[in-house]
Design an enzyme around this catalytic site. Structure first.
Site, mmCIF file in Angstrom:
data_model
loop_
_atom_site.group_PDB
_atom_site.id
_atom_site.type_symbol
_atom_site.label_atom_id
_atom_site.label_comp_id
_atom_site.label_asym_id
_atom_site.label_seq_id
_atom_site.Cartn_x
_atom_site.Cartn_y
_atom_site.Cartn_z
ATOM 1 N N ASN B 85 42.283 51.017 5.379
ATOM 2 C CA ASN B 85 42.326 51.528 6.763
ATOM 3 C C ASN B 85 41.810 52.971 6.831
ATOM 4 O O ASN B 85 42.471 53.865 7.323
ATOM 5 C CB ASN B 85 43.726 51.414 7.361
ATOM 6 N N HIS B 223 54.419 44.087 1.724
ATOM 7 C CA HIS B 223 55.699 44.683 2.169
ATOM 8 C C HIS B 223 56.603 43.748 2.972
ATOM 9 O O HIS B 223 56.882 43.992 4.146
ATOM 10 C CB HIS B 223 55.468 45.969 2.948
ATOM 11 N N ASP B 302 53.479 51.367 -0.442
ATOM 12 C CA ASP B 302 52.964 51.571 0.928
ATOM 13 C C ASP B 302 52.932 53.068 1.246
ATOM 14 O O ASP B 302 53.236 53.497 2.365
ATOM 15 C CB ASP B 302 53.780 50.797 1.967
ATOM 16 N N HIS B 306 51.108 61.432 6.108
ATOM 17 C CA HIS B 306 50.692 61.839 7.449
ATOM 18 C C HIS B 306 50.748 63.359 7.559
ATOM 19 O O HIS B 306 51.512 64.010 6.842
ATOM 20 C CB HIS B 306 51.608 61.226 8.511
#
Lengths: 328, 429
Positions: B85, B223, B302, B306
């Protein structure tokens, strides 16, 4: 996290001095603190009935109303309350402010504090937003409604209104009917009513109910049901909530017609409640949808009184918070 | 010394020479140039993470290949699988080769890229699956944007089956979860937040398992967060489907209560906002049991770094994700200490389990094992306690719900590709 049982335990704990910087919800208020607000509101109501309705208690205090969502009554009510206490009031909306330029909530409240705001009354579409604001400013934050989470001043003015008519709420049956799942009014009312020992029933179509909030405790209880006709049986007061028309488009209710058939508070249904039962609505009303006009404006209705009491209750809250801040 | 692949669990020396393990045994002659004293420590194969967000290219303010692989190294991970992503996302050969080039320049641990299933991860047209496979992708995934169209998903699985590559799917039915920012249940109803029901994940897993069976493809469920989802996977495995799954340290350690926080007043902790959301205690226990039983093939972080502004905002507006590479071992060892997880099961899910799920040892022999020829080793002290302080992270993402908490287990030394790539100061040389 507080559940219904702990909620009641904390409500039974003592002292009656206001110490909180902010009012974000009713969930952590003790019964004594709630009583203090109600008693102060009673005094403010007396002030409002004098020939000169203004006092100078909050002279030099700046109150900013910061509304990210539209509102008529809540904002006007806070503004009138602040002015009645002699505070300076600045009104901000999300449109026409730096919020439109992408300013974050944290920066906005810090800017307001730097300008000299002592208290910020805010409304925001995101649940929890006032908590974020309160953590990042020394100004006092009063929650004027956040998402579907809380609307503490509405709950307190509802309680004030109920108390004036019913006296003690111990064991009283209060039904809240409508779109409870999306209602900040219902949630905040639940916490105050439980603290005061009421038996609360949350009622509405199955898709619009917060089923996990059902619970029982030492002083109060919360039932959740989709059967309005049974729920209203013997109720001391019924509070109808606004049904947002987009709930039909969202697939949550089959049609407005079916909603009205099952959940409108009308004269027939009200006849099942205790004689003299009160009718409340936090407004704005969709007359003919969640409430029949005849009931909204009937003898049992205290809806306009709620609005009037709102000013006194908000005066009390602004006053108590100002006192805690050392402003006298 | 613990090697879950071979069942080895003994106090031994390990000798590395010329970039690989040369020998394992008691009292090996000590004439090496560098000696790492590992008394009281666990020596294990370097950890392998099947689900890491490196953020580069496109989101360098959140993390870069250099910063996030350093975070991996310090967390004991010698291999990470980079989720696609990014911007641009690796959905074609040329984008992938540019990414591989950046990785070979900047990464300090092994990085295997994942490619997209659909073009732009938009769920409408297939990505260049053959080229992505040829370019070195170890699996394909649309990451946080599940492939919604079952017909397209079927086609992707058929193409991947022919290439023998797994599809790593974020199992979620967006029609059920749309707008949800946390688990749907008691806490979401209390906080007035829109929830994602467990059924959104369970229904998607059921669909994906059905399509995996139909196509014979290798399906990896990313997940997993629900007890019922695990039951479906267990049933599929029992019937011989080629399905694997991972669970995250966050979902193993925390529940939806983390959003509310510890106090009487709700915290609306944006650092506890992840996708899929933290679930109930019942789900959490099922995930722990799945690791112990080997039903969960891998513990995958995961890791989702950020920038500060992505989390310093309203809960609804906050970006989902936890910066997890540097705390994964620590929370897992807390759970070992509590008796929830067993150490061998935990290590298996960090080493040989993930290697087998993505067949990584076909690309690098001996990966996930401690044996002659293996090149990646981690040494950690399972008893050392430390307090999480995000400002000391190597990761650019300081977004952790564990700030201030005491966790167990410090990585002392890490060998990647036969080279001592990391050693914590104050440990004996």
């Amino acid at each position: 996290m507080l559940d219904v049982a702990e909620q009641t335990a904390s409500a039974l704990a003592e002292p009656a001095v206001w110490r909180h910087k902010d009012l974000l919800d009713t969930d952590t208020l003790t019964r004594a603190e709630i009583e203090l607000i109600l008693a102060t509101a009673e005094a403010m109501r007396e002030v409002r009935s004098r020939p000169v309705t203004k006092v100078a208690t909050l002279r030099g205090v700046t109150v900013v109303t910061l509304f990210y969502e539209q509102s008529t009554r809540t904002r006007a009510s806070f503004e009138v309350a602040a002015k009645a206490l002699g505070a300076d009031v600045v009104n901000l909306t999300a449109t026409g402010s730096s919020v439109e330029k992408g300013e974050s909530l944290i920066d906005t409240v810090r800017t307001l504090e730097a300008i000299g705001a002592d208290m910020v009354v805010m409304r925001h579409a995101a649940s929890g937003a006032p908590y974020l604001a309160a953590r990042h400013t020394g100004a006092s934050v009063v929650n004027g409604g956040d998402g579907r989470h809380a609307h503490p001043t509405q709950a307190l003015l509802d309680l004030f209104t109920l108390r004036r008519h019913l006296g003690s709420l111990e064991g009283r049956k209060i039904v809240i009917v409508g779109d409870v799942l999306h209602s900040r009014v219902a949630r905040s009312n639940l916490w105050t009513l439980l603290a005061m020992g009421a038996a609360v029933t949350l009622c509405g179509p199955a898709t619009l109910l917060p089923w996990t909030l059902a619970g029982r405790s030492e002083t109060g209880s919360c039932d959740v049901t989709s059967d309005f006709d049974s729920a209203i049986e013997g109720a001391d007061a019924v509070m109808a909530l606004r049904l947002q028309t987009e709930r039909q488009a969202g697939g949550l209710v089959p049609s407005l017609r079916e909603y009205v058939a099952g959940y409108q508070l009308n004269a027939q249904r009200l006849a099942r409640a205790r004689a003299g039962a009160l009718v409340l609505h936090p407004g704005p009303m969709n007359e003919g949808v969640e409430i029949a006009p005849a009931v909204a404006h009937g003898l049992a209705s205290v809806i306009e009184e709620q609005v009037a009491n709102g000013v006194a209750v908000r005066m009390a809250i602004l006053y108590l918070i100002a006192t805690a801040r050392g402003v006298r | 010394m613990v090697d879950p692949a071979s069942g080895l669990d003994a106090a031994l020396d390990v000798l590395l020479r010329d970039g690989a393990i040369a020998a394992l045994g008691p009292d090996l002659p000590c004439d090496a140039a560098i000696v790492v004293e590992a008394r009281g420590c666990v020596v294990a194969p370097g950890f392998v993470d099947l689900h890491t967000h490196l953020r580069e290219p496109g989101f360098e303010q959140k993390g870069t290949i250099a910063t996030e692989t350093l975070a991996a190294l310090r967390g004991g991970f010698t291999t990470v699988c980079a989720m696609p992503n990014t911007e641009p996302p690796p959905d074609s050969g040329p984008v992938l080769s540019a990414l591989v080039e950046r990785i070979s320049r900047d990464a300090v641990v092994r990085v295997f890229p994942l490619g997209c299933v659909t073009r732009g991860r938009a769920g409408r047209e297939l990505a260049e699956i053959g080229e992505l496979a040829a370019g070195g992708c170890v699996a394909l995934s649309d990451d946080g944007s599940p492939v919604g169209d079952p017909g397209l998903m079927r086609n992707a699985l058929q193409l991947l089956a022919a290439l023998d590559l797994p599809l790593s799917e974020h199992a979620d039915d967006p029609a059920l979860s749309a707008g949800g920012v946390m688990n749907e249940g008691q806490v979401s109803e209390r906080l007035g937040l829109k929830g994602q029901p467990a059924a959104a994940e369970v229904a998607a897993i059921a669909r994906d398992l059905t399509l995996a069976e139909m196509t014979g493809a290798r399906l990896h469920v990313a997940h997993v967060s629900t007890a019922r989802g695990l039951e479906l996977i267990a049933e599929a495995k029992a019937r011989g489907l080629r399905v694997t799954c991972e669970v995250t340290p966050s979902h193993l350690f925390l529940t939806e209560d983390a959003v509310f926080g510890e106090g009487p007043q709700p915290a609306y902790d944006t650092n506890a906002k992840i996708n899929p959301p933290l679930r109930t205690e019942n789900d959490r226990r099922a995930l722990v049991a799945a690791v112990n039983a080997g039903l969960a093939d891998a513990i995958a972080t995961d890791h989702a770094p950020h920038a500060a502004e992505d989390k310093r905002c309203e809960f609804d507006a906050a970006a989902p994700g936890i910066s997890g590479l540097e705390t994964a071992l620590g929370t897992l060892l807390v759970q070992v200490d509590r008796g929830e997880l067993t150490l061998p099961a935990m290590l298996r899910a960090l080493t040989i389990g993930p290697v087998r799920a993505f067949a990584l040892d076909q690309r690098v022999p001996h990966l996930g094992r401690l044996e002659p020829g293996a090149t990646d080793v981690v040494v950690f002290d399972p008893a050392e306690r430390w307090r999480v302080e995000a400002r000391h992270f190597a990761s650019r993402g300081q977004n952790t719900p564990l700030e201030g908490q005491e966790i167990f287990g410090r990585v002392r030394a890490v060998v990647v590709g036969g080279r001592l790539a990391f050693q914590r100061e104050g440990t004996g040389v």
